[in-house]
Design a protein around this motif. Structure first.
Motif, PDB file in Angstrom:
ATOM      1  N   ARG A   1       0.827  -1.215   0.000  1.00 54.43           N
ATOM      2  CA  ARG A   1       0.000   0.000   0.000  1.00 54.43           C
ATOM      3  C   ARG A   1       0.859   1.262   0.000  1.00 54.43           C
ATOM      4  O   ARG A   1       0.343   2.362  -0.191  1.00 54.43           O
ATOM      5  CB  ARG A   1      -0.940  -0.012   1.197  1.00 54.43           C
ATOM      6  CG  ARG A   1      -1.962  -1.126   1.087  1.00 54.43           C
ATOM      7  CD  ARG A   1      -2.943  -1.284   2.211  1.00 54.43           C
ATOM      8  NE  ARG A   1      -3.038  -0.259   3.205  1.00 54.43           N
ATOM      9  CZ  ARG A   1      -3.476  -0.465   4.443  1.00 54.43           C
ATOM     10  NH1 ARG A   1      -3.853  -1.678   4.814  1.00 54.43           N
ATOM     11  NH2 ARG A   1      -3.557   0.532   5.302  1.00 54.43           N
ATOM     12  N   PHE A   2       2.157   1.130   0.213  1.00 55.76           N
ATOM     13  CA  PHE A   2       3.051   2.286   0.225  1.00 55.76           C
ATOM     14  C   PHE A   2       2.997   2.982  -1.129  1.00 55.76           C
ATOM     15  O   PHE A   2       3.042   2.330  -2.174  1.00 55.76           O
ATOM     16  CB  PHE A   2       4.491   1.854   0.496  1.00 55.76           C
ATOM     17  CG  PHE A   2       4.825   1.594   1.936  1.00 55.76           C
ATOM     18  CD1 PHE A   2       3.901   1.069   2.822  1.00 55.76           C
ATOM     19  CD2 PHE A   2       6.094   1.850   2.409  1.00 55.76           C
ATOM     20  CE1 PHE A   2       4.221   0.810   4.142  1.00 55.76           C
ATOM     21  CE2 PHE A   2       6.437   1.598   3.728  1.00 55.76           C
ATOM     22  CZ  PHE A   2       5.491   1.080   4.592  1.00 55.76           C
ATOM     23  N   PRO A   3       2.932   4.290  -1.135  1.00 56.81           N
ATOM     24  CA  PRO A   3       2.880   5.025  -2.408  1.00 56.81           C
ATOM     25  C   PRO A   3       4.130   4.810  -3.262  1.00 56.81           C
ATOM     26  O   PRO A   3       4.066   4.922  -4.484  1.00 56.81           O
ATOM     27  CB  PRO A   3       2.732   6.491  -1.983  1.00 56.81           C
ATOM     28  CG  PRO A   3       3.112   6.545  -0.560  1.00 56.81           C
ATOM     29  CD  PRO A   3       2.885   5.181   0.017  1.00 56.81           C
ATOM     30  N   GLU A   4       5.255   4.486  -2.635  1.00 53.50           N
ATOM     31  CA  GLU A   4       6.489   4.257  -3.382  1.00 53.50           C
ATOM     32  C   GLU A   4       6.352   3.113  -4.380  1.00 53.50           C
ATOM     33  O   GLU A   4       7.048   3.076  -5.397  1.00 53.50           O
ATOM     34  CB  GLU A   4       7.653   3.938  -2.430  1.00 53.50           C
ATOM     35  CG  GLU A   4       8.098   5.116  -1.602  1.00 53.50           C
ATOM     36  CD  GLU A   4       7.258   5.346  -0.354  1.00 53.50           C
ATOM     37  OE1 GLU A   4       7.586   6.258   0.404  1.00 53.50           O
ATOM     38  OE2 GLU A   4       6.269   4.620  -0.131  1.00 53.50           O
ATOM     39  N   LEU A   5       5.469   2.179  -4.096  1.00 54.77           N
ATOM     40  CA  LEU A   5       5.277   1.034  -4.989  1.00 54.77           C
ATOM     41  C   LEU A   5       4.171   1.273  -6.000  1.00 54.77           C
ATOM     42  O   LEU A   5       3.809   0.359  -6.739  1.00 54.77           O
ATOM     43  CB  LEU A   5       5.001  -0.235  -4.171  1.00 54.77           C
ATOM     44  CG  LEU A   5       6.175  -0.698  -3.310  1.00 54.77           C
ATOM     45  CD1 LEU A   5       5.779  -1.915  -2.483  1.00 54.77           C
ATOM     46  CD2 LEU A   5       7.402  -1.003  -4.155  1.00 54.77           C
ATOM     47  N   HIS A   6       3.663   2.505  -6.058  1.00 49.90           N
ATOM     48  CA  HIS A   6       2.609   2.862  -7.007  1.00 49.90           C
ATOM     49  C   HIS A   6       2.981   4.156  -7.728  1.00 49.90           C
ATOM     50  O   HIS A   6       2.392   5.205  -7.475  1.00 49.90           O
ATOM     51  CB  HIS A   6       1.266   3.016  -6.280  1.00 49.90           C
ATOM     52  CG  HIS A   6       0.841   1.775  -5.586  1.00 49.90           C
ATOM     53  ND1 HIS A   6       0.252   0.725  -6.240  1.00 49.90           N
ATOM     54  CD2 HIS A   6       0.963   1.395  -4.291  1.00 49.90           C
ATOM     55  CE1 HIS A   6       0.015  -0.248  -5.375  1.00 49.90           C
ATOM     56  NE2 HIS A   6       0.444   0.129  -4.187  1.00 49.90           N
ATOM     57  N   PRO A   7       3.954   4.077  -8.636  1.00 50.26           N
ATOM     58  CA  PRO A   7       4.384   5.295  -9.332  1.00 50.26           C
ATOM     59  C   PRO A   7       3.239   5.919 -10.129  1.00 50.26           C
ATOM     60  O   PRO A   7       2.322   5.226 -10.575  1.00 50.26           O
ATOM     61  CB  PRO A   7       5.486   4.808 -10.279  1.00 50.26           C
ATOM     62  CG  PRO A   7       5.891   3.474  -9.766  1.00 50.26           C
ATOM     63  CD  PRO A   7       4.710   2.908  -9.033  1.00 50.26           C
ATOM     64  N   THR A   8       3.331   7.208 -10.305  1.00 49.01           N
ATOM     65  CA  THR A   8       2.337   7.936 -11.091  1.00 49.01           C
ATOM     66  C   THR A   8       2.640   7.745 -12.576  1.00 49.01           C
ATOM     67  O   THR A   8       3.640   7.126 -12.952  1.00 49.01           O
ATOM     68  CB  THR A   8       2.379   9.431 -10.744  1.00 49.01           C
ATOM     69  OG1 THR A   8       3.667   9.937 -11.117  1.00 49.01           O
ATOM     70  CG2 THR A   8       2.126   9.665  -9.263  1.00 49.01           C
TER      71      THR A   8
END
Length: 131
Positions: free
Chosen positions: A23-30
């Motif tokens: 769920r960390f944003p680091e693992l969900h790049p824009t």
């Protein structure tokens, strides 16, 4: 993270830790991707931790290899941006030590390497902020 060093003791909640980490944003790049120095190394840190947790929870050699590959990639990138550094070679050495089965000194060497890597990344972030 310290629990990951005890490979002979299974993490009963490894799967839950992976779910939380994913769920960390680091693992969900824009859509723009990752371009910021801090975001780049945060991504690799989260990715390495994810693979380490997966490998610890499942015993999968593929997950362990993916963890090692992500760490080597991150250190190669850091070394390219830190003239005179030997982060990649040091990571290769640490990974080879972990495969030898004799972990004496590996913890201390890893902690020292982690501190040096943190200083290098912090320095890059500070330089980027100033420019």
């Amino acid at each position: 993270m310290r629990d990951l060093w005890y490979a002979d003791q299974p993490l009963v909640n490894a799967a839950e830790r992976v779910r939380l980490l994913e769920r960390f944003p680091e693992l969900h790049p824009t859509e723009e991707g990752i371009t910021d120095v801090a975001d780049t190394y945060a991504f690799f840190a989260a990715l390495c931790l994810r693979y380490a947790l997966l490998a610890h929870g499942s015993g999968s050699a593929d997950d362990a290899l993916s963890c090692g590959h992500a760490a080597l990639t991150a250190m190669g990138m850091l070394e390219q941006n830190a003239p005179g550094a030997s982060f990649l070679g040091e990571e290769q050495w640490l990974q080879s030590l972990s495969l030898l089965g004799d972990a004496s000194g590996l913890w201390d060497a890893s902690v020292a390497a982690g501190r040096e890597r943190f200083r290098a990344v912090s320095g890059r972030i500070i330089r980027q902020a100033r420019s």
